[in-house]
Scaffold this motif. Structure first.
Motif, PDB file in Angstrom:
ATOM      1  N   SER A  17       0.899  -1.080  -0.114  1.00 26.28           N
ATOM      2  CA  SER A  17       0.099  -0.062   0.005  1.00 26.28           C
ATOM      3  C   SER A  17       0.834   1.211   0.258  1.00 26.28           C
ATOM      4  N   VAL A  18       0.483   2.374  -0.699  1.00 26.54           N
ATOM      5  CA  VAL A  18       1.183   3.426  -0.681  1.00 26.54           C
ATOM      6  C   VAL A  18       1.521   4.037   0.642  1.00 26.54           C
ATOM      7  N   ASP A  35       5.593  -4.297   1.396  1.00 26.38           N
ATOM      8  CA  ASP A  35       5.697  -3.075   1.349  1.00 26.38           C
ATOM      9  C   ASP A  35       7.228  -2.624   1.274  1.00 26.38           C
ATOM     10  N   ASP A 108      -6.938   3.412   3.402  1.00 31.15           N
ATOM     11  CA  ASP A 108      -6.303   2.303   3.686  1.00 31.15           C
ATOM     12  C   ASP A 108      -6.748   1.820   5.178  1.00 31.15           C
ATOM     13  N   CYS A 164      -1.965   9.460  -6.873  1.00 35.03           N
ATOM     14  CA  CYS A 164      -2.874   7.840  -6.683  1.00 35.03           C
ATOM     15  C   CYS A 164      -3.941   7.894  -6.998  1.00 35.03           C
ATOM     16  N   THR A 211       0.306  -2.066  -6.178  1.00 35.17           N
ATOM     17  CA  THR A 211      -0.734  -1.805  -5.365  1.00 35.17           C
ATOM     18  C   THR A 211      -1.873  -2.182  -5.754  1.00 35.17           C
ATOM     19  N   HIS A 214      -4.224   0.443  -7.053  1.00 39.43           N
ATOM     20  CA  HIS A 214      -4.551   1.958  -6.323  1.00 39.43           C
ATOM     21  C   HIS A 214      -3.603   2.784  -6.511  1.00 39.43           C
ATOM     22  N   TRP A 215      -3.608   3.412  -7.700  1.00 43.01           N
ATOM     23  CA  TRP A 215      -2.291   4.234  -8.235  1.00 43.01           C
ATOM     24  C   TRP A 215      -3.211   5.168  -9.416  1.00 43.01           C
TER      25      TRP A 215
END
Length: 272
Positions: A17-18, A35, A108, A164, A211, A214-215
């Motif tokens: 996740s970012v 990560d 998140d 994102c 991700t 999710h970007w």
């Protein structure tokens, strides 16, 4: 902090996740092996990433302190806030104004879990799990309405998050937010940009896959400048739009980026 009843949603530790990658770059411990592996792979191709993340965090501290001290802002909505770390928005703002009010927003689930645990005793702060593009949900959320008085100025923060989300969303999002803020409010925006099309393509594709989509996209300076081209926004100039370590630098010593494949680019505008 009081909020709606909740139970921690499922967290998949195998998908980076970012928020957790950012936590790792800042030296945090709220991250998983997936990560850390994604961070290492990104550093191989874009070695300045850690310095960029650290300078971005310093920018966040400076801009919140400036808005609290110099502009008298006591209310902040931090979109895409990420995991709690040292000198969060509420800590910086509340050193200036004891009763400064902060709403943290992130999609998140681990941010929600950690944030609510750490902020449980702070009655002027709350954490909402929401997509940052859902302005109606964020602004009309019961916890937001309990914390924020929208008849008074608010600082809406979008620090290192607009990359994102996909291309059609940032400008639409900014318009929606500006429409909900009273004159005297502020908008803070920075995002990842690069003049090198190979870097933009590599990082965009890498992060999108890592991700699980999710970007959004690494963009160019002129695209970020377009976010501020709104009739109800007045860019603070100087300093204008700059690489974030150059935005009103103070005693926070910027870490020199070892290379400039990409950078965090943005600025601050007042709602008029």
């Amino acid at each position: 902090m009081q909020g709606e009843p909740w139970s921690p949603p499922a967290i998949d530790p195998t998908v980076p996740s970012v928020a957790r990658m950012y936590d790792y770059y800042l030296g945090g411990t709220n991250n998983y092996q997936a990560d850390r592996d994604a961070c290492a792979a990104l550093l191989e191709q874009v070695p300045s990433t850690k310095e960029l993340a650290l300078n971005n965090r310093q920018f966040l501290r400076r801009v919140v302190r400036y808005l609290a001290e110099q502009q008298g802002i006591t209310q902040f909505i931090d979109h895409g806030s990420g995991l709690p770390t040292r000198d969060n928005v509420h800590q910086v703002a509340q050193r200036v104004h004891d009763e400064a009010r902060i709403v943290y927003v992130d999609n998140d689930p681990i941010v929600l879990a950690h944030g609510r645990a750490l902020l449980d005793e702070n009655s002027y702060t709350t954490v909402i799990q929401a997509d940052m593009r859902d302005t109606a949900r964020i602004f009309d959320h019961p916890d937001t309405r309990r914390i924020i008085d929208f008849s008074k100025p608010v600082a809406a923060l979008f620090v290192s998050v607009l990359h994102c989300i996909p291309d059609d969303d940032p400008a639409h999002l900014i318009r929606n937010v500006v429409r909900r803020l009273v004159p005297g409010s502020f908008l803070v925006i920075c995002q990842l940009v690069s003049a090198d099309p190979k870097v933009r393509t590599f990082v965009t594709d890498f992060m999108d896959e890592a991700t699980d989509h999710h970007w959004g996209r690494v963009r160019e300076e002129h695209e970020v400048a377009a976010y501020f081209e709104h009739e109800d926004l007045a860019l603070l100039d100087p300093p204008g739009l700059v690489e974030v370590s150059a935005w009103m630098p103070d005693n926070d010593l910027a870490r020199p980026q070892r290379s400039w494949e990409w950078k965090e680019w943005g600025g601050v505008a007042q709602v008029r």
